[in-house]
Write a protein that holds these residues in place. Structure first.
Motif, PDB file in Angstrom:
ATOM      1  N   GLY A  74       0.825  -1.202   0.000  1.00 44.58           N
ATOM      2  CA  GLY A  74       0.000   0.000   0.000  1.00 44.58           C
ATOM      3  C   GLY A  74       0.855   1.247   0.000  1.00 44.58           C
ATOM      4  O   GLY A  74       2.091   1.182   0.033  1.00 44.58           O
ATOM      5  N   CYS A  75       0.176   2.404  -0.017  1.00 45.72           N
ATOM      6  CA  CYS A  75       0.887   3.689   0.018  1.00 45.72           C
ATOM      7  C   CYS A  75       1.266   4.074   1.446  1.00 45.72           C
ATOM      8  O   CYS A  75       2.334   4.646   1.678  1.00 45.72           O
ATOM      9  CB  CYS A  75       0.019   4.781  -0.598  1.00 45.72           C
ATOM     10  SG  CYS A  75      -0.401   4.509  -2.332  1.00 45.72           S
ATOM     11  N   PHE A  76       0.360   3.830   2.390  1.00 55.23           N
ATOM     12  CA  PHE A  76       0.592   4.132   3.811  1.00 55.23           C
ATOM     13  C   PHE A  76       1.026   5.580   4.020  1.00 55.23           C
ATOM     14  O   PHE A  76       1.971   5.877   4.743  1.00 55.23           O
ATOM     15  CB  PHE A  76       1.637   3.169   4.403  1.00 55.23           C
ATOM     16  CG  PHE A  76       1.241   1.727   4.301  1.00 55.23           C
ATOM     17  CD1 PHE A  76       0.325   1.180   5.188  1.00 55.23           C
ATOM     18  CD2 PHE A  76       1.770   0.911   3.308  1.00 55.23           C
ATOM     19  CE1 PHE A  76      -0.059  -0.151   5.082  1.00 55.23           C
ATOM     20  CE2 PHE A  76       1.397  -0.410   3.201  1.00 55.23           C
ATOM     21  CZ  PHE A  76       0.470  -0.952   4.089  1.00 55.23           C
ATOM     22  N   ASP A  77       0.299   6.467   3.352  1.00 53.30           N
ATOM     23  CA  ASP A  77       0.578   7.896   3.467  1.00 53.30           C
ATOM     24  C   ASP A  77      -0.292   8.463   4.582  1.00 53.30           C
ATOM     25  O   ASP A  77      -1.511   8.528   4.444  1.00 53.30           O
ATOM     26  CB  ASP A  77       0.271   8.579   2.136  1.00 53.30           C
ATOM     27  CG  ASP A  77       0.854   9.974   2.056  1.00 53.30           C
ATOM     28  OD1 ASP A  77       1.712  10.304   2.888  1.00 53.30           O
ATOM     29  OD2 ASP A  77       0.450  10.717   1.142  1.00 53.30           O
ATOM     30  N   LEU A  78       0.297   8.874   5.683  1.00 55.02           N
ATOM     31  CA  LEU A  78      -0.386   9.229   6.925  1.00 55.02           C
ATOM     32  C   LEU A  78      -1.039   7.989   7.531  1.00 55.02           C
ATOM     33  O   LEU A  78      -2.177   7.656   7.223  1.00 55.02           O
ATOM     34  CB  LEU A  78      -1.429  10.330   6.712  1.00 55.02           C
ATOM     35  CG  LEU A  78      -0.914  11.712   6.350  1.00 55.02           C
ATOM     36  CD1 LEU A  78      -2.065  12.720   6.350  1.00 55.02           C
ATOM     37  CD2 LEU A  78       0.173  12.182   7.296  1.00 55.02           C
ATOM     38  N   LEU A  79      -0.307   7.318   8.369  1.00 56.39           N
ATOM     39  CA  LEU A  79      -0.807   6.086   8.985  1.00 56.39           C
ATOM     40  C   LEU A  79      -2.049   6.348   9.823  1.00 56.39           C
ATOM     41  O   LEU A  79      -2.145   7.358  10.522  1.00 56.39           O
ATOM     42  CB  LEU A  79       0.276   5.473   9.880  1.00 56.39           C
ATOM     43  CG  LEU A  79       1.383   4.681   9.185  1.00 56.39           C
ATOM     44  CD1 LEU A  79       2.421   4.250  10.208  1.00 56.39           C
ATOM     45  CD2 LEU A  79       0.830   3.478   8.457  1.00 56.39           C
ATOM     46  N   HIS A  80      -3.008   5.444   9.748  1.00 60.29           N
ATOM     47  CA  HIS A  80      -4.199   5.525  10.585  1.00 60.29           C
ATOM     48  C   HIS A  80      -4.545   4.135  11.091  1.00 60.29           C
ATOM     49  O   HIS A  80      -3.875   3.136  10.745  1.00 60.29           O
ATOM     50  CB  HIS A  80      -5.365   6.167   9.832  1.00 60.29           C
ATOM     51  CG  HIS A  80      -5.685   5.513   8.522  1.00 60.29           C
ATOM     52  ND1 HIS A  80      -6.261   4.267   8.421  1.00 60.29           N
ATOM     53  CD2 HIS A  80      -5.506   5.949   7.237  1.00 60.29           C
ATOM     54  CE1 HIS A  80      -6.447   3.957   7.155  1.00 60.29           C
ATOM     55  NE2 HIS A  80      -5.984   4.949   6.410  1.00 60.29           N
ATOM     56  N   ARG A 104       0.305  14.509  -3.369  1.00 66.88           N
ATOM     57  CA  ARG A 104       0.588  13.282  -2.655  1.00 66.88           C
ATOM     58  C   ARG A 104       1.885  12.702  -3.192  1.00 66.88           C
ATOM     59  O   ARG A 104       2.209  12.879  -4.359  1.00 66.88           O
ATOM     60  CB  ARG A 104      -0.559  12.277  -2.852  1.00 66.88           C
ATOM     61  CG  ARG A 104      -1.901  12.786  -2.379  1.00 66.88           C
ATOM     62  CD  ARG A 104      -2.049  12.781  -0.880  1.00 66.88           C
ATOM     63  NE  ARG A 104      -1.976  11.445  -0.336  1.00 66.88           N
ATOM     64  CZ  ARG A 104      -3.008  10.600  -0.245  1.00 66.88           C
ATOM     65  NH1 ARG A 104      -4.196  10.970  -0.676  1.00 66.88           N
ATOM     66  NH2 ARG A 104      -2.853   9.402   0.294  1.00 66.88           N
ATOM     67  N   PRO A 105       2.662  11.995  -2.381  1.00 66.92           N
ATOM     68  CA  PRO A 105       2.361  11.678  -0.985  1.00 66.92           C
ATOM     69  C   PRO A 105       2.633  12.855  -0.060  1.00 66.92           C
ATOM     70  O   PRO A 105       3.360  13.781  -0.409  1.00 66.92           O
ATOM     71  CB  PRO A 105       3.330  10.535  -0.699  1.00 66.92           C
ATOM     72  CG  PRO A 105       4.516  10.832  -1.562  1.00 66.92           C
ATOM     73  CD  PRO A 105       3.945  11.411  -2.832  1.00 66.92           C
ATOM     74  N   ILE A 106       2.056  12.763   1.134  1.00 66.03           N
ATOM     75  CA  ILE A 106       2.339  13.758   2.158  1.00 66.03           C
ATOM     76  C   ILE A 106       3.732  13.527   2.727  1.00 66.03           C
ATOM     77  O   ILE A 106       4.494  14.465   2.952  1.00 66.03           O
ATOM     78  CB  ILE A 106       1.295  13.679   3.290  1.00 66.03           C
ATOM     79  CG1 ILE A 106      -0.121  13.867   2.727  1.00 66.03           C
ATOM     80  CG2 ILE A 106       1.571  14.706   4.368  1.00 66.03           C
ATOM     81  CD1 ILE A 106      -0.330  15.179   2.019  1.00 66.03           C
ATOM     82  N   LEU A 107       4.070  12.278   2.946  1.00 64.73           N
ATOM     83  CA  LEU A 107       5.381  11.899   3.476  1.00 64.73           C
ATOM     84  C   LEU A 107       6.181  11.176   2.398  1.00 64.73           C
ATOM     85  O   LEU A 107       5.613  10.399   1.624  1.00 64.73           O
ATOM     86  CB  LEU A 107       5.226  10.978   4.690  1.00 64.73           C
ATOM     87  CG  LEU A 107       4.508  11.565   5.909  1.00 64.73           C
ATOM     88  CD1 LEU A 107       4.348  10.491   6.980  1.00 64.73           C
ATOM     89  CD2 LEU A 107       5.269  12.759   6.460  1.00 64.73           C
ATOM     90  N   SER A 161      -9.583   6.212   5.997  1.00 59.00           N
ATOM     91  CA  SER A 161      -8.768   6.446   4.815  1.00 59.00           C
ATOM     92  C   SER A 161      -7.938   7.705   5.009  1.00 59.00           C
ATOM     93  O   SER A 161      -8.325   8.618   5.739  1.00 59.00           O
ATOM     94  CB  SER A 161      -9.629   6.588   3.560  1.00 59.00           C
ATOM     95  OG  SER A 161     -10.333   7.813   3.569  1.00 59.00           O
ATOM     96  N   THR A 162      -6.780   7.730   4.334  1.00 60.34           N
ATOM     97  CA  THR A 162      -5.952   8.932   4.353  1.00 60.34           C
ATOM     98  C   THR A 162      -6.688  10.095   3.709  1.00 60.34           C
ATOM     99  O   THR A 162      -6.597  11.241   4.158  1.00 60.34           O
ATOM    100  CB  THR A 162      -4.629   8.659   3.610  1.00 60.34           C
ATOM    101  OG1 THR A 162      -3.919   7.614   4.285  1.00 60.34           O
ATOM    102  CG2 THR A 162      -3.764   9.912   3.567  1.00 60.34           C
ATOM    103  N   LYS A 163      -7.454   9.804   2.638  1.00 60.29           N
ATOM    104  CA  LYS A 163      -8.214  10.865   1.968  1.00 60.29           C
ATOM    105  C   LYS A 163      -9.173  11.545   2.936  1.00 60.29           C
ATOM    106  O   LYS A 163      -9.304  12.765   2.943  1.00 60.29           O
ATOM    107  CB  LYS A 163      -8.985  10.263   0.792  1.00 60.29           C
ATOM    108  CG  LYS A 163      -8.130   9.751  -0.329  1.00 60.29           C
ATOM    109  CD  LYS A 163      -8.951   9.242  -1.478  1.00 60.29           C
ATOM    110  CE  LYS A 163      -9.677   7.955  -1.131  1.00 60.29           C
ATOM    111  NZ  LYS A 163      -8.783   6.809  -0.947  1.00 60.29           N
TER     112      LYS A 163
END
Length: 351
Positions: A31-37, A72-75, A147-149
């Motif tokens: 996955g992208c795992f951009d901003l983990l939640h 994107r990505p944020i990180l 979701s990150t979105k």
């Protein structure tokens, strides 16, 4: 970087080979795992229970930008990899490039390919690759309510809302999507089938089909239904932005197919008034339904859908799946077309 956990593909392949020699099984998640939640954490926790070792493959920055759109990505990938590597149950992390993780699966041959609950075993994009080498697909994690979105949208909304906006919202103002989509458009989207049924009765009564008009109308309608079936074999409604099959070239193939179908039936009636009724119905309800659906997709998927709408998203490598046609209830439309033709034949004999 977390030592002993983040590897390049070559080093990871050696680790996996050593694990196999030791008799350990391998699970794989990506996955992208951009901003983990919390959804990410539960997905990876579930994946870690599927085998002795868990590999997590993370999209590089370029592929995230292609999938999710501008901003994107944020990180950066290195930071995302380090965060994932710190999670309990994760044994190996690797950053991959390209639009699909299939080449990495072909190289590592993990025993289990784990995907989140927004998929089924028959909609996982890499299912053919995994099955080809004898692997298994597992659906893990909790229902996709995170979701990150959604996080980014909430942050944006909170950052841009003024004190007056907050007071208005607390007073019970309408949600943003209600403002964006007029009530009459939502009404037409919800009631278009019922309205269409009532108009169909009038069209049937006014129609004066002939053998020639029925054949010509059927020839026009057939491509429309075939387009709908093709689209239904690719789309997973409400779970993703579909980018395969006809969705590579047109945003609304189902509605386009319905329009072609309607034109075919209008021709089959062989009368001006019922044909005009059909054209008016299509001209009013189809654009309204498309507008409402686009607003819903933009609200749910944010920049990912915006990138797709602007032609910037990477197309997906997914084959046609007849089970999706059944799941999307397209067979009802096929049955309706057959019934419509049969009724027009009856009307021709009757008149």
């Amino acid at each position: 970087m977390t030592p002993g956990v983040i590897f390049d593909e070559a080093d990871l392949a050696e680790r996996v080979a050593a694990d196999r020699r030791a008799g350990r099984s391998i699970a794989f998640a990506n996955g992208c795992f951009d901003l983990l939640h919390v959804g990410h954490a539960r997905y990876l926790e579930g994946a870690s229970h599927e085998a002795d070792r868990l590999i997590v493959a993370i999209n590089d920055d370029h592929s995230v930008r292609a999938l999710k759109g501008a901003g994107r990505p944020i990180l950066p990938a290195a930071a995302r990899a380090e965060l994932v590597a710190a999670l309990r149950g994760v044994d190996y992390v690797v950053i991959f490039s390209g639009p699909t993780v299939a080449p990495l699966l072909e190289r590592l041959h993990p025993d289990v390919h784990c995907k989140g609950t927004d998929y089924t075993t028959d909609t996982v994009p890499e299912r053919d690759t995994v099955r080809a080498y004898g692997g298994r697909i597992a659906i893990v994690g909790d229902p996709k309510h995170h979701s990150t979105k959604a996080l980014l949208q909430k942050l944006a909304d909170n950052g841009s809302r003024t004190a007056d906006d907050r007071r208005t919202a607390d007073a019970g103002s309408r949600p943003a999507d209600d403002v964006r989509v007029p009530a009459w458009i939502k009404f037409l989207q919800r009631k278009r089938v019922a309205i269409g049924f009532l108009l169909a009765v009038a069209v049937f009564w006014l129609a004066r089909p002939t053998p020639f008009s029925l054949i010509l109308g059927a020839l026009v309608a057939l491509p429309g239904e075939l387009l709908r079936v093709w689209a239904s074999g690719h789309i997973t409604k409400g779970r993703e932005v579909t980018r395969s099959g006809p969705y590579r070239v047109v945003r609304h193939p189902l509605y386009l197919g319905s329009t072609i179908l309607g034109i075919g039936f209008a021709i089959a009636t062989w009368q001006l008034v019922p044909a005009l009724i059909v054209f008016a119905y299509l001209a009013i309800t189809i654009p309204a339904a498309m507008k409402a659906e686009e607003a819903e997709l933009e609200s749910q998927f944010g920049r990912e859908y915006a990138a797709y709408r602007e032609g910037q998203a990477v197309v997906a490598d997914r084959s046609f799946d007849p089970q999706r046609v059944v799941a999307n209830r397209e067979l009802r439309t096929v049955a309706g077309c057959v019934a419509g033709i049969a009724l027009l034949i009856v009307r021709m004999i009757w008149s």
